[in-house]
Enzyme design. Structure first.
Site, PDB file in Angstrom:
ATOM      1  N   GLY A  53       0.751  -1.250  -0.322  1.00  0.00           N
ATOM      2  CA  GLY A  53      -0.294  -0.002  -0.312  1.00  0.00           C
ATOM      3  C   GLY A  53       0.612   1.461   0.280  1.00  0.00           C
ATOM      4  O   GLY A  53      -0.017   2.505   0.290  1.00  0.00           O
ATOM      5  N   TRP A  55       2.042   2.825  -2.573  1.00  0.00           N
ATOM      6  CA  TRP A  55       1.985   4.302  -3.733  1.00  0.00           C
ATOM      7  C   TRP A  55       0.368   4.421  -3.379  1.00  0.00           C
ATOM      8  O   TRP A  55      -0.686   5.703  -3.456  1.00  0.00           O
ATOM      9  CB  TRP A  55       1.326   3.576  -5.116  1.00  0.00           C
ATOM     10  N   ASP A  80      -5.660  -5.140  -5.032  1.00  0.00           N
ATOM     11  CA  ASP A  80      -4.463  -6.075  -4.576  1.00  0.00           C
ATOM     12  C   ASP A  80      -4.952  -8.140  -4.352  1.00  0.00           C
ATOM     13  O   ASP A  80      -6.151  -7.761  -3.688  1.00  0.00           O
ATOM     14  CB  ASP A  80      -3.515  -6.170  -4.018  1.00  0.00           C
ATOM     15  N   ASP A  96      -7.861 -10.162  -7.941  1.00  0.00           N
ATOM     16  CA  ASP A  96      -7.482 -10.666  -9.144  1.00  0.00           C
ATOM     17  C   ASP A  96      -7.711  -9.385  -9.675  1.00  0.00           C
ATOM     18  O   ASP A  96      -8.640  -9.657 -10.971  1.00  0.00           O
ATOM     19  CB  ASP A  96      -7.280 -12.163  -9.748  1.00  0.00           C
ATOM     20  N   LYS A 161       3.699  -0.505 -14.021  1.00  0.00           N
ATOM     21  CA  LYS A 161       5.074  -1.031 -14.431  1.00  0.00           C
ATOM     22  C   LYS A 161       5.920  -1.903 -15.735  1.00  0.00           C
ATOM     23  O   LYS A 161       4.449  -2.352 -15.389  1.00  0.00           O
ATOM     24  CB  LYS A 161       5.421  -2.213 -13.198  1.00  0.00           C
TER      25      LYS A 161
HETATM   26  C1  LIG Z   1       5.635  -4.849  -6.029  1.00  0.00           C
HETATM   27  S1  LIG Z   1       3.895  -4.877  -5.684  1.00  0.00           S
HETATM   28  C2  LIG Z   1       2.941  -3.749  -5.009  1.00  0.00           C
HETATM   29  C3  LIG Z   1       3.679  -2.483  -4.361  1.00  0.00           C
HETATM   30  C4  LIG Z   1       2.366  -1.289  -3.958  1.00  0.00           C
HETATM   31  N1  LIG Z   1       2.755  -1.146  -5.574  1.00  0.00           N
HETATM   32  C5  LIG Z   1       3.335  -0.557  -2.640  1.00  0.00           C
HETATM   33  O1  LIG Z   1       4.036   0.769  -3.277  1.00  0.00           O
HETATM   34  O2  LIG Z   1       3.137  -0.844  -2.252  1.00  0.00           O
HETATM   35  C6  LIG Z   1       3.325  -6.074  -6.351  1.00  0.00           C
HETATM   36  C7  LIG Z   1       1.964  -6.572  -5.583  1.00  0.00           C
HETATM   37  O3  LIG Z   1       1.136  -7.073  -6.656  1.00  0.00           O
HETATM   38  C8  LIG Z   1       0.052  -8.070  -7.125  1.00  0.00           C
HETATM   39  N2  LIG Z   1      -0.492  -9.097  -7.636  1.00  0.00           N
HETATM   40  C9  LIG Z   1      -0.159  -9.618  -8.572  1.00  0.00           C
HETATM   41  N3  LIG Z   1      -0.545 -10.158  -9.380  1.00  0.00           N
HETATM   42  C10 LIG Z   1      -1.438  -9.539  -8.774  1.00  0.00           C
HETATM   43  C11 LIG Z   1      -2.881  -9.688  -9.795  1.00  0.00           C
HETATM   44  N4  LIG Z   1      -3.318 -10.850 -10.736  1.00  0.00           N
HETATM   45  N5  LIG Z   1      -3.719  -9.289  -9.238  1.00  0.00           N
HETATM   46  C12 LIG Z   1      -3.779  -8.045  -8.503  1.00  0.00           C
HETATM   47  N6  LIG Z   1      -2.965  -7.929  -7.523  1.00  0.00           N
HETATM   48  C13 LIG Z   1      -1.571  -8.529  -7.964  1.00  0.00           C
HETATM   49  C14 LIG Z   1       0.613  -8.862  -5.463  1.00  0.00           C
HETATM   50  O4  LIG Z   1       0.142  -9.411  -4.794  1.00  0.00           O
HETATM   51  C15 LIG Z   1       1.942  -7.593  -5.033  1.00  0.00           C
HETATM   52  O5  LIG Z   1       1.135  -7.235  -3.516  1.00  0.00           O
END
Ligand SMILES: C[S@@+](CC[C@H](N)C(=O)[O-])C[C@H]1O[C@@H](n2cnc3c(N)ncnc32)[C@H](O)[C@@H]1O
Lengths: 324, 1048
Positions: A53, A55, A80, A96, A161
């Site tokens: 969280g 962002w 998420d 998802d 990203k």
């Molecule tokens: C790098 S982290 C994000 C960090 C976040 N932006 C922060 O600043 O705290 C990537 C996130 O993508 C989520 N994620 C991966 N595949 C996903 C999906 N299919 N649907 C939703 N979230 C997903 C993971 O659970 C993970 O928490």
């Protein structure tokens, strides 16, 4: 390894904790904003793949400032797969983003009033197989773009990203269908050694007559096999921009704990450890020596040398995303 | 070319091979019992390919082109029905596809209502598409079951989910189904394996099993993610990121199998109850048989066993043959026929400490076991195990006997007792049978050995070789890790002299080593020394086997496996002649590195003894007896009734993990069959010297060097210009190789690569030159956990060889320039004759992580001063700095760069430099490739001091300083869609760039700027080595396997 060892190895990890961010990724969004002024006039935003969280933290902080001027209602929706500790003013959806039902739920929140900004920091939980990671990351980006076509206002901004690998030109070309300005940006807090970068897509302008369709997305994951073989000017490559101050810390470097002479280093615990990470139960069992084990130990002991002695540390005190 | 890459990609990912029963091919080829043919489908990424396996010819034949799909294939199966061969393909977006194998066209496609990403899929197929059931492991931790071929609706209609299995808290990486038990198993990111009772799935009609499936078991046992699971009757097999394979029975781990060197285990195949084949990250396959058990031999004598030695008198198995054990009470017991018996009870001075060693001696036609026991006060008691009363007491000084070593000889043996103050006492022990079957021992004292001074000054291994007229040679190893050579005069033919010498011996004459290789095995010491086929092998606690030989009177270290010492320099011809002969032996001795036996000892044992498989104890197997916590344990052989653990490697990966760097050295071999030789360094901390046949792609590992303690990041090689040539003109290579990497470690070797005519293969000799570690001092510091560890990693090394006027010197002082993650550039000198690497200067000018370095040579004509080169370094902020190389003798103060300029927005990953003469100086072109995907070409003019002073004398710059001015800069902003990873000059003006966008581009740099000349795709993260004569470039892919490609 002491608990401060990661503070030495990763300056942004340490700064995130000291400034109260839930993950080091906060600096990436801040540095992107510094370059692109992402938050000006933004009242409604979607944060896809938001856990833990940081962002969302950045968004809610920035938008509050804006609200003072515009006075409009602020809305932030964070999505998420993982559960996320609550944040004031942020609506959370656990789901998802590649799933139609999740997308529909997000869209419902913005019916009538489209979003000004969509951000997506989605990354697969790195499997260690590069192609698989790259592939899944691309799918997350496309899913996010799909959701964006439903909720973003014309002229709005999409930030996501992107892994700069083999299929990156395909992704660029699809983004350029919807946005007049696409830039590939690399914040200085993102390591040089990682293939991660961010696409900043400005001025949302869907093609004439385009009707967003969730069930049969235009953004098919298929593409012309020869696409990548094209040479020279036919290839879609977007401009590159490194973001953040040159004087900013170098994320590839190690820094001493004592950053300046005046201030004594103090260990700061992580701001918000992940809630219910997948490995929670397994770590709990291991801590209490409850993992199933063969009674007689086997094989040569020196073969375990390669196992990470710090694996225990990763368990519960470090956030999942802080690892990336 | 493209096809080839895809196939290699498939194998890299160890995708599952779906073996189907024979499917007739289009040519109407029908299988008969004589010629078995299988049609295989191989898949990976977005592609599927058919391959025909001819079992008898052991031949694989590709059938038709690659079938490109729109999405990732996660599982592919043959349908077993009649009619044209059909393939069922499961795609990553929870979609299934029916493919006609002959025409390669899709017949049907169906999505699931649950349109999400899958991480794993299992297709349960029967005769038709309608019978097919798909089990998908979704991104949101559920397993979903659905039927792609369900009646009703075309491909537009989405199939509903039939069953859902909830419970995992992480994504699902693997699914397995066992029809007989109606069980499904899933492996997950949450580190658990779940077994579900689902009933009958698939089959005729495509059943979806029980309406309410249940979770039968949750298995937690892995230390990290579980990547693969397989079900077998009554058992579950799982493997994961922790590198372990667990065998589960009823919710309990019954076996833990660990055999892979590094990384996690990715895939698992089980053939019920017999074999398990795994393939994993370290890119090898292993076959393991289920486990070996240990037996406690229940020692029943007094005291605690301390030492165990073999004492087998006939060639029966260990339970009949015996071994002897010495206890802490100084008694020797024998184990024979399952019983313990006292052999000898030592007097009081043997009671607190003893060492023991045995030897078998042939007396007349039978074998006799002779045992020697040493004590704390310098006594050694030698006796036949069968007749302890015939024993004799020997004196070996007055201090502690540290070790006893036997060396077999005709009718007896040599006994070595390593006593106090580094004195090794020696006897020649003879056994004869006296009247009435008595055995008579006699011991003739021989001159002792004196070990070199050190703290742990005793012998740990010795071997004797008879050699020529000079007499016998002893090659010994000591506890300090050194190898020693002793030479004894052969005087056995002159009895008088021998007697005379005996007199002298009593007076304390000792032999000193004629040659010492100090500390070769590190501080942990040598464990054993053996001789075989003219070569010596030593093993040490450092985990290395070292190979060396004795030439003339000096041990000359040569090596093929781990590390080496420098051979003494003698006349060159002689050296080379000998090498020819030696190679063969080495190949047999060390190239076949097999694991012969693995015993689940659990560590912590003090003394052990081994019957190697050669002795025929168990046909094909060795047996190990060891003492652990006072108990005697024996390993049992694998057999039909007992289960045994032997694993063997089907194919070792070149590197356990990813390859981090590659350098091409050149080529060797006859013109009709040239081999390209390259060196690779990997994350597995090893450096490999490889030879590749460009036409066939055959790869040979010539040597593996394992001296690094952390991953190898960069390699630098200086090859002898022009290359050497063997007598008949076959090219050979001599190179100085510098490898560097983690923990700021640098290793330097000399590689001699030649052509072995007998074997028609390249050969390689490795000589260790020197090593250097910046943090060696740091590690000795106290409180180091409080400080930041400086310089964790060396990023790149560039060589600057010194050429003097006479050209290339055979043993050059080589200098190299290295950069590291801790924002430092360093200049080192390597002196091959002194075996030293010295730091000349370092600079922290960049303040940021320095990513790349390059060097330039001035045109020959301008080599007027001792300063030969310019250095270039570039960092994460896109800056390139130019350094003037000070003479080595200059002061310690680090120089400042003579020029710094921005070239990129972010990190500079690669530099390539060339120099051209220009009026009154030279033009240096620096091409740089960045993280920003840009190619920048900067041209600078260099003026030398004397010219500068001649010209504009008004400059304020010091006269002895070189002048460098940036003249022009050309940029290709979007040269690549992703970061540039490497740059190489093919020749001045022609550049090759590689990138993580998997393209290789050729650029021409000239007066009109930078022009794109061509590209090829699909090369994964490459480093390239140019081949200047023809326009040909070899690419070495960084992905475990090397591949060579032609650009033009
Ligand atoms: C790098 S982290 C994000 C960090 C976040 N932006 C922060 O600043 O705290 C990537 C996130 O993508 C989520 N994620 C991966 N595949 C996903 C999906 N299919 N649907 C939703 N979230 C997903 C993971 O659970 C993970 O928490």
């Amino acid at each position: 390894m002491g608990r401060s060892s990661k503070d030495k190895r990763d300056i942004y990890y340490r700064l995130a904790k000291e400034e109260g961010w839930r993950a080091r990724s906060a600096f990436k969004l801040l540095q992107l904003d510094h370059e692109f002024n992402l938050f000006t006039g933004v009242n409604r935003a979607v944060d896809l793949c938001a856990a833990p969280g940081s962002w969302s933290q950045v968004l809610s902080r920035e938008e509050k400032v804006e609200k003072g001027e515009g006075g409009e209602e602020v809305k932030i929706v964070a999505v998420d797969l993982q559960a996320m500790a609550p944040l004031p003013g942020v609506t959370q959806i656990q789901g998802d983003i590649t799933k139609v039902s999740t997308a529909q739920e997000i869209i419902r929140h913005f019916e009538g009033q489209p979003a000004d900004l969509v951000v997506c920091d989605g990354a697969p939980d790195v499997t260690g197989l590069h192609d698989v990671d790259e592939y899944i990351q691309a799918q997350l980006l496309l899913a996010a773009l799909n959701i964006t076509t439903h909720v973003l206002k014309p002229g709005g901004t999409f930030v996501a990203k992107i892994f700069r690998g083999k299929d990156v030109t395909l992704l660029y070309s699809q983004l350029k269908i919807f946005f007049s300005g696409v830039t590939c940006a690399k914040p200085r807090s993102s390591r040089n050694s990682s293939i991660e970068a961010f696409v900043v897509c400005q001025n949302y302008q869907p093609p004439e007559g385009y009707v967003p369709n969730m069930s049969n997305p235009l953004l098919d994951h298929s593409y012309d096999v020869d696409f990548n073989q094209l040479e020279g000017p036919n290839r879609v490559i977007v401009p590159f921009l490194a973001c953040g101050d040159l004087s900013a810390f170098d994320s590839d470097r190690t820094y001493p704990l004592q950053l300046d002479a005046g201030k004594q280093y103090q260990y700061t615990p992580p701001t918000q450890p992940p809630i219910h990470p997948p490995y929670q139960q397994a770590c709990h069992l291991r801590k209490n020596n409850l993992l199933s084990r063969e009674d007689a130990p086997t094989d040569c002991p020196n073969q375990s040398r390669d196992q990470d002695p710090s694996a225990d540390n990763i368990c519960l005190n470090d956030s999942h995303c802080l690892r990336s | 070319m493209c096809v080839c890459l895809s196939v290699s990609k498939i194998t890299q990912k160890a995708s599952v091979l779906n073996l189907s029963p024979v499917v007739p091919g289009p040519s109407g080829l029908t299988p008969s019992t004589e010629s078995t043919v299988y049609d295989l489908v191989v898949f990976g990424g977005k592609a599927v390919r058919l391959v025909r396996l001819h079992v008898d010819q052991q031949h694989l034949e590709a059938r038709g082109p690659l079938v490109e799909l729109q999405d990732w294939a996660l599982d592919v199966r043959w349908l077993s029905g009649d009619g044209p061969p059909l393939l069922c393909v499961a795609l990553a977006h929870n979609r299934a596809l029916l493919l006609d194998a002959n025409t390669r066209t899709p017949l049907f496609q169906r999505s699931c209502v649950e349109g999400c990403l899958l991480y794993s899929t299992l297709l349960l197929v029967h005769q038709s598409w309608a019978d097919t059931v798909l089990v998908g492991g979704t991104v949101f931790n559920q397993l979903v079951l659905w039927k792609p071929g369900e009646e009703g609706g075309g491909s537009e209609h989405k199939a509903p989910v039939q069953r859902r299995l909830l419970g995992h808290s992480g994504v699902i990486f693997s699914v397995s189904y066992l029809q007989d038990e109606g069980c499904l198993a899933s492996a997950s990111d949450d580190r658990s394996v779940r077994v579900w009772g689902v009933g009958a799935l698939g089959g005729p009609g495509g059943s979806c099993g029980d309406p309410d499936p249940v979770c039968l078991r949750v298995l937690y046992g892995h230390q990290a993610r579980v990547f693969s699971v397989r079900l077998a009757p009554g058992q579950v097999f799982s493997a994961g990121e922790d590198g372990a394979c667990l065998v589960w029975d009823g919710g309990r781990v019954i076996r833990t199998l660990k055999g892979h060197r590094a990384g996690g285990v990715r895939a698992l195949a089980v053939r019920v109850r017999v074999w398990r084949v795994e393939a994993n990250d370290d890119r090898m396959g292993k076959v393991e048989e289920t486990a070996e058990k240990l037996t406690d031999l229940k020692f029943s004598g007094d005291g605690v066993p301390k030492v165990v030695c073999p004492a087998d008198e006939d060639d029966s198995d260990w339970s009949q043959s015996g071994f002897v054990v010495c206890t802490d009470l100084g008694s020797v017991y024998r184990y024979r026929n399952g019983l313990w018996g006292l052999v000898w009870r030592g007097p009081s001075d043997f009671q607190s400490y003893c060492v023991m060693e045995t030897v078998s001696v042939r007396v007349k036609s039978s074998w006799v076991q002779i045992c020697a026991v040493g004590n704390l006060s310098g006594s050694v008691f030698v006796f036949p195990v069968s007749h302890p009363q015939s024993g004799i007491l020997l004196n070996a000084g007055s201090g502690k006997i540290h070790s006893i070593i036997w060396q077999k000889d005709e009718g007896g043996g040599f006994l070595l007792a390593s006593g106090a103050e580094g004195r090794v006492h020696r006897w020649c022990v003879q056994v004869t049978s006296g009247e009435s079957c008595h055995l008579v021992l006699s011991a003739l004292p021989l001159p002792g050995f004196l070990l070199p001074l050190c703290v742990k000054r005793w012998l740990t291994g010795a071997v004797r070789v008879r050699s020529g007229p000079q007499g016998a040679l002893w090659v010994c190893g000591d506890r300090r890790g050194s190898l020693l050579l002793f030479q004894e005069k052969d005087e056995s033919n002159t009895d008088d002299e021998e007697k005379e010498r005996m007199e002298v011996t009593k007076g304390g004459l000792t032999l000193e080593p004629t040659s010492v290789l100090f500390g070769v095995h590190g501080k942990q010491g040598v464990t054993a020394v053996t001789a075989c086929a003219g070569l010596f092998y030593s093993t040490g606690r450092d985990g290395c086997v070292r190979v060396f030989r004795v030439r003339q009177t000096k041990p000359d270290h040569r090596e093929n496996k781990n590390s080496i010492l420098e051979p003494e320099t003698t006349e060159e011809e002689e050296e080379e002649e000998e090498e020819e002969g030696m190679m063969d032996n080495l190949d047999e001795g060390t190239f076949k590195q097999e694991r012969l036996l693995a015993v689940p000892c659990g560590g912590g044992h003090r003394s052990w003894t081994l019957w190697p498989s050669l002795k025929g104890v168990w046909p094909g197997y060795g047996a190990l007896v060891f003492i652990k916590q006072g108990a005697l344990m024996a390993s049992q052989p694998p057999g039909p009734t007992r289960t045994g653990t032997t694993g063997w490697t089907l194919r070792d990966g070149v590197h356990g993990r990813g390859v981090g760097c590659v350098r091409r050295l050149g080529r060797v071999g006859p013109p009709e069959g040239l081999w390209e030789v390259a060196v690779t360094g990997g994350e597995d901390t090893s450096v490999a010297v490889l030879a590749v046949r460009p036409d066939s792609g055959a790869v040979r590992v010539l040597a593996v060097l394992t001296d690094h303690i952390s991953s190898v990041r960069t390699l630098m090689a200086v090859t002898r210009p022009g290359g050497g040539a063997d007598g008949d003109g076959t090219p050979s290579l001599s190179a100085v190789l510098v490898s560097a990497g983690g923990r700021a470690q640098m290793q330097c070797y000399r590689l001699l690569i030649g052509w072995d005519r007998q074997r028609a293969a390249p050969s390689c000799q490795v000589i260790q030159v020197a090593r250097h570690r910046l943090d060696e001092q740091w590690e000795r510091k106290r409180d180091r956990h409080k400080m930041v560890k400086m310089d964790p990693e060396t990023r790149q090394v560039q060589g600057l060889s010194n050429r003097n006027s006479s050209g290339w010197t055979r043993r050059p002082v080589c200098r190299c320039f290295s950069v590291s993650f801790f924002s430092c550039c360093r200049l080192f000198s390597i002196c091959e004759t002194k075996h030293r690497i010295d730091l000349l200067w370092e600079s922290f000018h960049h303040q940021r992580c320095v990513l790349s370095v390059a060097t330039s040579e001035r045109p020959r004509r301008l080599c007027v001063s001792s300063r030969v080169l310019l250095l270039f370094s570039a960092s994460t902020d896109g800056q390139v700095s130019v350094w003037d190389l000070p003479p080595p003798s200059s002061s310690q103060t680090p120089p400042l760069p003579c020029l710094s300029f921005p070239a990129h927005q972010s990190g500079v990953n690669a530099l390539a430099v060339w120099t051209e003469e220009d009026e009154g100086g030279c033009l240096v072109t620096v091409a740089s490739g960045g993280d920003d995907g840009q190619l920048t070409v900067s041209v600078m003019r260099v003026q030398f001091p004397h010219e500068a002073s001649r010209g504009t004398s008004s400059t304020s710059e010091p006269l002895n300083r070189i002048q460098v001015r940036l003249r022009s800069q050309a940029r290709v902003p979007l040269a690549h869609a992703a970061p540039l990873t490497a740059l190489q000059t093919v020749r001045p003006g022609l550049l090759v760039s590689t990138s993580s966008d998997q393209r290789v581009c050729l650029w021409r740099v000239g007066g009109t700027g930078v022009v794109h000349r061509g590209a090829c795709t699909g090369v994964k993260h490459t480093v390239c080595g140019p081949e200047p004569d023809h326009l040909r470039v070899w690419f070495w892919s960084v992905g475990g396997i090397c591949e060579a490609q032609k650009l033009h």
